[in-house]
Design a protein around this motif. Structure first.
Motif, PDB file in Angstrom:
ATOM      1  N   ILE A  31     -17.943  17.539   0.649  1.00 26.97           N
ATOM      2  CA  ILE A  31     -17.940  16.259   1.359  1.00 26.97           C
ATOM      3  C   ILE A  31     -18.935  16.286   2.512  1.00 26.97           C
ATOM      4  N   GLY A  32     -18.978  17.379   3.251  1.00 23.99           N
ATOM      5  CA  GLY A  32     -19.896  17.476   4.391  1.00 23.99           C
ATOM      6  C   GLY A  32     -21.347  17.349   3.969  1.00 23.99           C
ATOM      7  N   ALA A  33     -21.735  18.065   2.900  1.00 22.21           N
ATOM      8  CA  ALA A  33     -23.121  17.995   2.424  1.00 22.21           C
ATOM      9  C   ALA A  33     -23.455  16.602   1.923  1.00 22.21           C
ATOM     10  N   CYS A  34     -22.530  16.015   1.157  1.00 25.16           N
ATOM     11  CA  CYS A  34     -22.772  14.696   0.580  1.00 25.16           C
ATOM     12  C   CYS A  34     -22.819  13.616   1.662  1.00 25.16           C
ATOM     13  N   MET A  35     -21.829  13.657   2.582  1.00 30.30           N
ATOM     14  CA  MET A  35     -21.737  12.606   3.595  1.00 30.30           C
ATOM     15  C   MET A  35     -22.849  12.691   4.639  1.00 30.30           C
ATOM     16  N   THR A  36     -23.415  13.866   4.838  1.00 28.33           N
ATOM     17  CA  THR A  36     -24.555  13.974   5.756  1.00 28.33           C
ATOM     18  C   THR A  36     -25.708  13.097   5.278  1.00 28.33           C
ATOM     19  N   ILE A  37     -26.020  13.201   3.989  1.00 32.41           N
ATOM     20  CA  ILE A  37     -27.114  12.392   3.441  1.00 32.41           C
ATOM     21  C   ILE A  37     -26.693  10.927   3.294  1.00 32.41           C
ATOM     22  N   VAL A  38     -25.441  10.706   2.893  1.00 28.93           N
ATOM     23  CA  VAL A  38     -24.953   9.323   2.757  1.00 28.93           C
ATOM     24  C   VAL A  38     -25.027   8.600   4.101  1.00 28.93           C
ATOM     25  N   THR A  39     -24.660   9.302   5.182  1.00 28.96           N
ATOM     26  CA  THR A  39     -24.687   8.694   6.514  1.00 28.96           C
ATOM     27  C   THR A  39     -26.106   8.319   6.917  1.00 28.96           C
ATOM     28  N   VAL A  40     -27.050   9.227   6.700  1.00 30.94           N
ATOM     29  CA  VAL A  40     -28.449   8.937   7.037  1.00 30.94           C
ATOM     30  C   VAL A  40     -28.955   7.740   6.223  1.00 30.94           C
ATOM     31  N   ARG A  41     -28.636   7.734   4.936  1.00 33.74           N
ATOM     32  CA  ARG A  41     -29.078   6.621   4.089  1.00 33.74           C
ATOM     33  C   ARG A  41     -28.409   5.321   4.514  1.00 33.74           C
ATOM     34  N   HIS A  42     -27.147   5.393   4.904  1.00 35.40           N
ATOM     35  CA  HIS A  42     -26.418   4.206   5.363  1.00 35.40           C
ATOM     36  C   HIS A  42     -27.105   3.574   6.569  1.00 35.40           C
ATOM     37  N   VAL A  43     -27.517   4.415   7.527  1.00 32.71           N
ATOM     38  CA  VAL A  43     -28.197   3.900   8.720  1.00 32.71           C
ATOM     39  C   VAL A  43     -29.561   3.324   8.349  1.00 32.71           C
ATOM     40  N   MET A  44     -30.285   4.028   7.486  1.00 31.67           N
ATOM     41  CA  MET A  44     -31.629   3.576   7.108  1.00 31.67           C
ATOM     42  C   MET A  44     -31.590   2.246   6.354  1.00 31.67           C
ATOM     43  N   ALA A  45     -30.560   2.057   5.536  1.00 30.74           N
ATOM     44  CA  ALA A  45     -30.487   0.854   4.701  1.00 30.74           C
ATOM     45  C   ALA A  45     -29.690  -0.265   5.349  1.00 30.74           C
ATOM     46  N   ASP A  46     -29.220  -0.049   6.577  1.00 28.60           N
ATOM     47  CA  ASP A  46     -28.380  -1.044   7.233  1.00 28.60           C
ATOM     48  C   ASP A  46     -29.172  -2.319   7.519  1.00 28.60           C
ATOM     49  N   ASN A  47     -28.492  -3.448   7.435  1.00 31.83           N
ATOM     50  CA  ASN A  47     -29.090  -4.738   7.772  1.00 31.83           C
ATOM     51  C   ASN A  47     -28.460  -5.214   9.077  1.00 31.83           C
ATOM     52  N   PRO A  48     -29.159  -5.079  10.208  1.00 31.08           N
ATOM     53  CA  PRO A  48     -28.570  -5.424  11.503  1.00 31.08           C
ATOM     54  C   PRO A  48     -28.221  -6.902  11.656  1.00 31.08           C
ATOM     55  N   VAL A  49     -28.801  -7.760  10.831  1.00 32.53           N
ATOM     56  CA  VAL A  49     -28.496  -9.207  10.910  1.00 32.53           C
ATOM     57  C   VAL A  49     -27.917  -9.688   9.584  1.00 32.53           C
ATOM     58  N   GLU A  50     -27.045  -8.875   9.006  1.00 29.97           N
ATOM     59  CA  GLU A  50     -26.459  -9.239   7.721  1.00 29.97           C
ATOM     60  C   GLU A  50     -25.729 -10.576   7.791  1.00 29.97           C
ATOM     61  N   HIS A  51     -25.107 -10.859   8.948  1.00 26.31           N
ATOM     62  CA  HIS A  51     -24.373 -12.112   9.097  1.00 26.31           C
ATOM     63  C   HIS A  51     -25.291 -13.337   9.112  1.00 26.31           C
ATOM     64  N   ARG A  52     -26.607 -13.112   9.269  1.00 28.06           N
ATOM     65  CA  ARG A  52     -27.559 -14.226   9.273  1.00 28.06           C
ATOM     66  C   ARG A  52     -28.615 -14.058   8.184  1.00 28.06           C
ATOM     67  N   ASN A  53     -28.318 -13.203   7.241  1.00 29.17           N
ATOM     68  CA  ASN A  53     -29.314 -12.859   6.226  1.00 29.17           C
ATOM     69  C   ASN A  53     -29.775 -14.066   5.419  1.00 29.17           C
ATOM     70  N   ASP A  54     -28.918 -15.051   5.216  1.00 30.68           N
ATOM     71  CA  ASP A  54     -29.255 -16.194   4.357  1.00 30.68           C
ATOM     72  C   ASP A  54     -30.040 -17.282   5.067  1.00 30.68           C
ATOM     73  N   VAL A  55     -30.239 -17.156   6.381  1.00 32.70           N
ATOM     74  CA  VAL A  55     -30.938 -18.230   7.099  1.00 32.70           C
ATOM     75  C   VAL A  55     -32.216 -17.749   7.779  1.00 32.70           C
ATOM     76  N   LEU A  56     -32.447 -16.443   7.809  1.00 35.27           N
ATOM     77  CA  LEU A  56     -33.664 -15.912   8.429  1.00 35.27           C
ATOM     78  C   LEU A  56     -34.664 -15.505   7.353  1.00 35.27           C
ATOM     79  N   PHE A  57     -35.942 -15.827   7.595  1.00 33.82           N
ATOM     80  CA  PHE A  57     -36.960 -15.557   6.581  1.00 33.82           C
ATOM     81  C   PHE A  57     -38.251 -15.053   7.230  1.00 33.82           C
ATOM     82  N   HIS A  58     -38.769 -13.990   6.630  1.00 31.45           N
ATOM     83  CA  HIS A  58     -40.056 -13.442   7.054  1.00 31.45           C
ATOM     84  C   HIS A  58     -41.164 -14.173   6.298  1.00 31.45           C
ATOM     85  N   VAL A  59     -42.207 -14.580   7.028  1.00 28.25           N
ATOM     86  CA  VAL A  59     -43.277 -15.402   6.456  1.00 28.25           C
ATOM     87  C   VAL A  59     -44.479 -14.536   6.086  1.00 28.25           C
TER      88      VAL A  59
END
Length: 439
Positions: A31-59
């Motif tokens: 679990i420790g080995a797996c969750m170490t990488i899972v945690t890093v990937r979780h942070v890297m793939a996080d969407n800080p504005v997920e609650h506004r994802n449907d209304v914000l757009f990059h041009v």
């Protein structure tokens, strides 16, 4: 009945402490080995504005070389030119709109004990704070009128306010940058969007800038961009003015479009704008405009490095190996308890009841392994932090939130239950008559 099974499981674990500790350790290490990488990937793939994802757009607009796309197979540039950014912003066709770029300034503190230092500054427009839900501790951002009037105002992060003013309410105070005075109008509360979705062109894990100033003021002051700058041809004119009038891309643009109809209307507006520019001799490539949500934009820019996915696959395989070891240990435990199992079966315990008993015991081992696994994960994250200590952004990637803590425990329990299925099935298949006759 569950309480009774929990008691039996606890007594069984106490009766075989060495074997039980080996199983807990095997699960914890996996679990420790797996969750170490899972945690890093979780942070890297996080969407800080997920609650506004449907209304914000990059041009994105494709003003690139007619003979070669910006990126294969047919990707438009990731930023826009000054000409296009200001023209679209002035058209005011979106509910909110932000144009910005990153620059460097020298901050000159009032406190003589603090030496001047160079700091990255985000030159942006007034909607930045409202569009991205930026929280304020003191004051607020500036308004559109301050943009137009090129007022010398600034918003500070909580960390910068602590550094310059000891954390007190600094709104209204004057700060100096490059020998120019700026009035502090706001101080942000804790705000650390990682990745910095609004500007993925440099390292998206460096964290947000600590000072924000009006975009127009920065351009008038001829501030240079410290972010990515790309040109497919040299500017026609020399100097800063020639750079502004060129097809060089260096500005990020975002718009807020609350409804699908708004998005469709804005997409049509971008097409019409590009067609007009084509008549002026610009945009030699076919129409290729893009409006991407934060999630789509982060996927497009491959925020999660491919190496992280490879490491995750290896970590999952390592967890599987640990579970195989756990299965072997559980089988050894079942074999040692053959006479107890046979006696219970002879006294009337059904196979279903035996199955429940050993599954509950495996669950207890899984909980213990999960708790220990959290500790192993913490050690793994600290190890990564030490190995990559030369990179300032590593501190943002090795943090474990409660979601990951819960996931670690859940993964440990599921893993332990999965590992227990075959040994438990074997235990239920024990023939009481044969075993007791041998005894």
């Amino acid at each position: 009945m569950l309480r009774y099974y929990l008691k039996l499981g606890y007594l069984s674990i106490r009766a075989n402490p060495a074997l039980s500790l080996l199983m807990i350790a095997a699960i914890a290490i996996g679990i420790g080995a797996c969750m170490t990488i899972v945690t890093v990937r979780h942070v890297m793939a996080d969407n800080p504005v997920e609650h506004r994802n449907d209304v914000l757009f990059h041009v994105q607009l494709d003003n690139w070389n007619p003979n070669d796309p910006y990126e294969e197979p047919n990707e438009p540039p990731e930023q826009v030119t000054y000409l296009d950014a200001t023209a679209l912003h002035q058209a005011d066709r979106a509910h909110r709109q932000v144009i910005s770029f990153k620059s460097d300034r020298v901050v000159q503190p009032d406190d003589e004990d603090i030496l001047p230092f160079q700091q990255e500054v985000r030159a942006t427009t007034a909607d930045f704070f409202a569009m991205f839900d930026v929280p304020f501790l003191y004051g607020s951002g500036w308004d559109a009128e301050a943009d137009r009037a090129e007022e010398r105002v600034a918003v500070l992060s909580a960390q910068m306010n602590e550094r310059l003013y000891g954390g007190e309410d600094s709104t209204g105070r004057m700060m100096m940058m490059n020998n120019e005075p700026f009035r502090v109008v706001g101080v942000l509360d804790e705000w650390n969007p990682v990745p910095t979705f609004y500007d993925l062109n440099n390292n998206p894990f460096d964290g947000p800038e600590e000072i924000y100033t009006p975009f127009a003021l920065a351009v008038t002051g001829q501030w240079g961009s410290s972010g990515n700058n790309s040109c497919w041809k040299s500017p026609d004119e020399a100097g800063y003015e020639g750079y502004l009038n060129s097809d060089c891309i260096w500005i990020q643009m975002w718009v807020e479009l609350p409804t699908t109809a708004d998005k469709e209307a804005y997409a049509q507006f971008l097409d019409d704008y590009v067609m007009e520019q084509k008549e002026l001799g610009r945009f030699p490539r076919p129409l290729n405009n893009r409006l991407s949500t934060p999630e789509e934009w982060m996927i497009n820019r491959e925020v999660v490095d491919e190496m992280v996915s490879v490491l995750l696959s290896i970590a999952v395989l390592f967890l599987f190996v640990c579970l195989l070891n756990t299965i072997g240990l559980l089988l050894a435990k079942v074999i040692r308890r053959g006479s107890d199992i046979s006696l219970r079966r002879a006294l009337g315990a059904s196979r279903a009841e035996l199955f429940k008993q050993y599954i509950v015991e495996a669950g207890l081992i899984g909980v213990a392994g999960g708790v220990a696994g959290i500790g192993m994960t913490w050690l793994g994250l600290r190890g990564l932090e030490n190995v990559f200590s030369e990179y300032d952004f590593i501190q943002y990637l090795v943090t474990m939130d409660w979601q990951m803590v819960g996931f670690a425990v859940a993964l440990a329990i599921v893993s332990a239950l999965a590992a227990a299925l075959y040994p438990t099935w074997r235990a239920c298949r024990v023939s009481p008559a044969t075993t007791l006759r041998i005894q």
